[in-house]
Design a protein around this motif. Structure first.
Motif: not given
Length: 250
Positions: A196, A198-202
């Protein structure tokens, strides 16, 4: 005709003089070239033309200790520390393994690390387990303290903790549990969940102040003391190695 004889004599003298000058110049040129050759041989004793390196694809300025096809350290095998990662400070990192678990686990009957004493009087920490809480707080500025609180009732002990994790999906785990003579020691560390991160999970990135607890029991009687250490990237405290820390004497 005296004028013609005079001209012929002058011309012959001129030719002889020119020939002598050429000999002098030639000799001087040979001397200069010989001197230059000596200088070049002094600079490059081997006599190798610098263009040779360029033609073969090598460089005469290359570090002779560096092999282009096999560079020391690139294979991941380097010189090993004689003392291991624990070092002479008494840290148990080198001996008790790198696996981090949530338990339950028991302290070993003997300690292989040279700076950790074996348990005395068959003392043991048993069923040591970590439990994560649910009320997490996002603490961007880390204004909250990292704390550990230890309580003991009979042969049972509980550690209540509140400390920082980098991501909401991370947890805390047990790194080391052992008896050092008559002192019980527990070491905790964050456990990263790379899935988790990741940049998508800011929304998952903290740091987060996460509650947890550690439970266990004394087997064979109470030790002289029990201490708990928590170390990690976002954890600050007054522990021996800079992390959160608590100790209770019995």
């Amino acid at each position: 005709m005296p004028g013609l004889d005079s001209w012929s004599q002058d011309d012959e003298s001129h030719q002889i003089g020119s020939w002598r000058r050429r000999r002098v110049l030639s000799a001087g040129t040979v001397t200069v070239l010989s001197a230059l050759s000596g200088c070049l041989n002094f600079i490059n004793p081997s006599g190798q033309d610098a263009s040779t390196d360029r033609e073969t694809g090598t460089s005469s300025n290359r570090d002779p200790g560096r092999d282009e096809t096999s560079i020391s350290g690139d294979d991941g095998v380097g010189p090993q520390s004689e003392s291991g990662s624990g070092g002479p400070s008494g840290s148990p990192d080198a001996t008790l393994g790198d696996e981090i678990v949530d338990g339950p686990i028991d302290s070993p009957a003997t300690n292989e690390h040279p700076w950790i004493e074996d348990p005395e009087d068959a003392l043991r920490l048993a069923d040591v387990t970590i439990h994560m809480g649910s009320e997490w707080i996002r603490d961007y500025l880390q204004v909250e303290d990292d704390v550990l609180a230890l309580t003991v009732a009979g042969d049972q002990f509980t550690v209540e903790g509140n400390a920082h994790l980098e991501w909401e999906c991370d947890t805390f785990g047990l790194k080391h549990v052992f008896m050092n003579g008559r002192v019980g020691e527990i070491y905790l560390e964050p456990v990263a969940n790379d899935a988790c991160h990741t940049n998508e999970n800011k929304a998952g990135r903290g740091p987060w102040l996460a509650p947890f607890s550690v439970t266990g029991r004394f087997d064979g009687g109470r030790p002289d003391a029990l201490e708990v250490h928590l170390e990690g990237q976002f954890i600050r405290g007054d522990g021996p190695r800079g992390g959160a820390y608590t100790r209770q004497e019995f």
